[in-house]
Design a protein around this motif. Structure first.
Motif, PDB file in Angstrom:
ATOM      1  N   CYS A 254       0.724  -1.139   0.073  1.00 13.44           N
ATOM      2  CA  CYS A 254      -0.143  -0.196  -0.107  1.00 13.44           C
ATOM      3  C   CYS A 254       1.043   1.137   0.053  1.00 13.44           C
ATOM      4  N   LEU A 255       2.100   1.224   0.339  1.00 14.74           N
ATOM      5  CA  LEU A 255       3.078   2.280   0.458  1.00 14.74           C
ATOM      6  C   LEU A 255       3.598   2.614  -0.942  1.00 14.74           C
ATOM      7  N   LYS A 256       3.303   1.608  -1.831  1.00 10.84           N
ATOM      8  CA  LYS A 256       4.180   1.924  -3.147  1.00 10.84           C
ATOM      9  C   LYS A 256       4.452   3.200  -3.705  1.00 10.84           C
ATOM     10  N   PHE A 257       3.310   4.051  -3.462  1.00 15.63           N
ATOM     11  CA  PHE A 257       3.375   5.450  -3.968  1.00 15.63           C
ATOM     12  C   PHE A 257       4.446   6.064  -3.722  1.00 15.63           C
ATOM     13  N   PHE A 258       4.847   5.750  -2.557  1.00 16.43           N
ATOM     14  CA  PHE A 258       6.062   6.723  -2.087  1.00 16.43           C
ATOM     15  C   PHE A 258       7.416   5.846  -2.648  1.00 16.43           C
ATOM     16  N   SER A 259       7.190   5.079  -3.397  1.00 19.04           N
ATOM     17  CA  SER A 259       8.614   4.381  -3.813  1.00 19.04           C
ATOM     18  C   SER A 259       9.312   5.247  -4.794  1.00 19.04           C
ATOM     19  N   VAL A 260       8.620   6.081  -5.382  1.00 16.11           N
ATOM     20  CA  VAL A 260       8.902   6.799  -6.770  1.00 16.11           C
ATOM     21  C   VAL A 260      10.131   7.923  -6.498  1.00 16.11           C
ATOM     22  N   GLY A 261      11.192   7.918  -7.466  1.00 19.97           N
ATOM     23  CA  GLY A 261      12.268   8.717  -7.088  1.00 19.97           C
ATOM     24  C   GLY A 261      12.169   9.860  -8.226  1.00 19.97           C
ATOM     25  N   ASN A 262      12.714  10.982  -8.177  1.00 19.91           N
ATOM     26  CA  ASN A 262      12.628  12.115  -8.980  1.00 19.91           C
ATOM     27  C   ASN A 262      13.946  12.371  -9.262  1.00 19.91           C
ATOM     28  N   GLY A 263      14.228  12.977 -10.693  1.00 17.08           N
ATOM     29  CA  GLY A 263      15.539  13.452 -11.045  1.00 17.08           C
ATOM     30  C   GLY A 263      16.668  12.364 -11.260  1.00 17.08           C
ATOM     31  N   LYS A 264      17.830  12.826 -11.627  1.00 18.15           N
ATOM     32  CA  LYS A 264      18.959  11.951 -11.820  1.00 18.15           C
ATOM     33  C   LYS A 264      19.641  11.165 -10.466  1.00 18.15           C
ATOM     34  N   SER A 265      19.397  12.034  -9.287  1.00 19.05           N
ATOM     35  CA  SER A 265      19.836  11.355  -8.071  1.00 19.05           C
ATOM     36  C   SER A 265      18.631  10.667  -7.303  1.00 19.05           C
ATOM     37  N   ASP A 266      17.416  10.469  -7.976  1.00 15.32           N
ATOM     38  CA  ASP A 266      16.480   9.506  -7.723  1.00 15.32           C
ATOM     39  C   ASP A 266      16.044  10.022  -6.186  1.00 15.32           C
ATOM     40  N   GLU A 267      15.626  11.333  -6.247  1.00 15.87           N
ATOM     41  CA  GLU A 267      15.388  11.775  -4.908  1.00 15.87           C
ATOM     42  C   GLU A 267      13.927  11.744  -4.878  1.00 15.87           C
TER      43      GLU A 267
END
Length: 380
Positions: free
Chosen positions: A118-131
């Motif tokens: 259910c917490l898969k939503f928060f696994s997404v990273g952004n940018g080159k550094s995967d923030e």
């Protein structure tokens, strides 16, 4: 050399901070009384300062002062009070920034392990550094929610107990890994002792209850709930945990112990080598073998691959597929394949080599070949 520098730096940091804290305790104890009853105190009521007479007020904590009640003791006894406030702000901001940056990263990694789908939503990273921007926002709102309580002494016991629970689990993990004698756990610290790690874990739990018993209960309930959830759902994640090491050791010890036990007719079990070939192609034969063993004795599904044994043939993929199929079918059996030029030679090799100790087949189970019926009809 990390194995030398990290323990040295850690011990020096612990010794230095302990010395500073102990020095403060001695200085504070020598300059300030533990408990002081005031005659009066000043209370702000808006813009008006009221002088409250403590002799007319009963059981008012504001009439108490000293080391126990006055949280500004350090500023009061210091040579320059503002530098104490500046130090508090610096330490608080440093810890807050470290937590706001580090916690979302850890939370993102936990979400990617799919322990809690259910917490898969928060696994997404952004940018080159995967923030983890989503985790950043979640951490921010949680921090604001706790800060909105407005009473640090209400929040502090809960936070302290969760930190202590983390330390307790780390200590117990070290103890458990040492107890299981995991090959990947080789602490190089000279003074490491597994029993000391266990004592450290127990002390952390004891201190949790000393600080605040209800906060300790909340922490234990939350930790136990997470543990039971993971144990029940059994996520398909291989962490290389000490549980695997314990399982291997128990299996090895039991197999070695079984080798010293004399066989008796009362304990005879049909340990079967079922010549299924690829078990996926002969599910009926696998089911019949499972009915005989009933999951209480050894069953090995043997597969003879007809080819030249000198040629490097990849059997691992086939073995993984076969074991996965048996697991999905809830068949308590092992799968073993062998390369041989003929079925007869392969079967003889399986009979001689498969198994370990007394966990060896004593019955060969094979299906009825179609050409046997054809040959029988031709003979008649």
């Amino acid at each position: 050399n990390p194995s030398h520098s990290i323990p040295l730096g850690t011990n020096v940091a612990i010794a230095l901070t302990s010395f500073v804290y102990l020095t403060f305790c001695i200085v504070a104890g020598c300059t300030t009384r533990r408990d002081v009853n005031l005659d009066f105190y000043e209370r702000k009521n808006g813009s008006i300062i009221q002088i409250v007479n403590c002799s007319s007020v009963i059981n008012d904590t504001e009439c108490k002062s000293g080391l126990i009640y006055n949280y500004q003791t350090m500023r009061m006894i210091s040579a320059f009070g503002p530098i104490i406030i500046a130090g508090i702000f610096a330490a608080t901001l440093s810890s807050a920034l470290a937590s706001l940056v580090g916690a979302p990263k850890v939370f993102q990694a936990v979400c990617r392990d799919m322990i809690f789908p259910c917490l898969k939503f928060f696994s997404v990273g952004n940018g080159k550094s995967d923030e983890p921007h989503r985790a950043y926002f979640l951490t921010y709102f949680i921090s604001i929610s706790f800060a909105a309580i407005g009473e640090l002494n209400v929040i502090a016991p809960i936070i302290s107990n969760f930190f202590l629970m983390t330390y307790a689990l780390v200590n117990y993990s070290c103890f458990d890994a040492s107890l299981a004698k995991a090959s990947g756990w080789r602490p190089a610290f000279r003074y490491y002792n597994k029993w000391l790690a266990l004592v450290g874990a127990l002390l952390c739990v004891v201190v949790m209850f000393v600080i605040n018993w209800w906060a300790a209960l909340i922490t234990l309930v939350a930790s136990s709930g997470i543990f039971l959830y993971v144990r029940t759902t059994k996520p398909e994640i291989n962490w290389g945990s000490s549980v695997q090491a314990h399982t291997y050791r128990r299996a090895l010890d039991a197999t070695l112990k079984l080798g010293t036990v004399q066989e008796h007719v009362k304990n005879f079990r049909p340990q079967m080598l079922v010549l299924t070939g690829n078990p996926i192609c002969r599910p009926a034969l696998v089911d019949l073998g499972s009915l005989v063993t009933h999951g209480n004795s050894l069953m090995i599904c043997g597969n003879v691959v007809l080819d030249d044994p000198s040629i490097n043939i990849r059997l691992n993929d086939q073995k993984e597929h076969g074991e996965a199929w048996l697991k999905k079918r809830n068949s308590k059996a092992f799968y073993q394949s062998i390369v041989a030029p003929t079925v007869r030679q392969g079967t003889m090799a399986l009979l001689q080599c498969v198994g370990v100790g007394k966990m060896r087949p004593n019955v060969v189970f094979l299906g009825f070949k179609n050409d046997w019926l054809i040959k029988a009809e031709a003979t008649n």
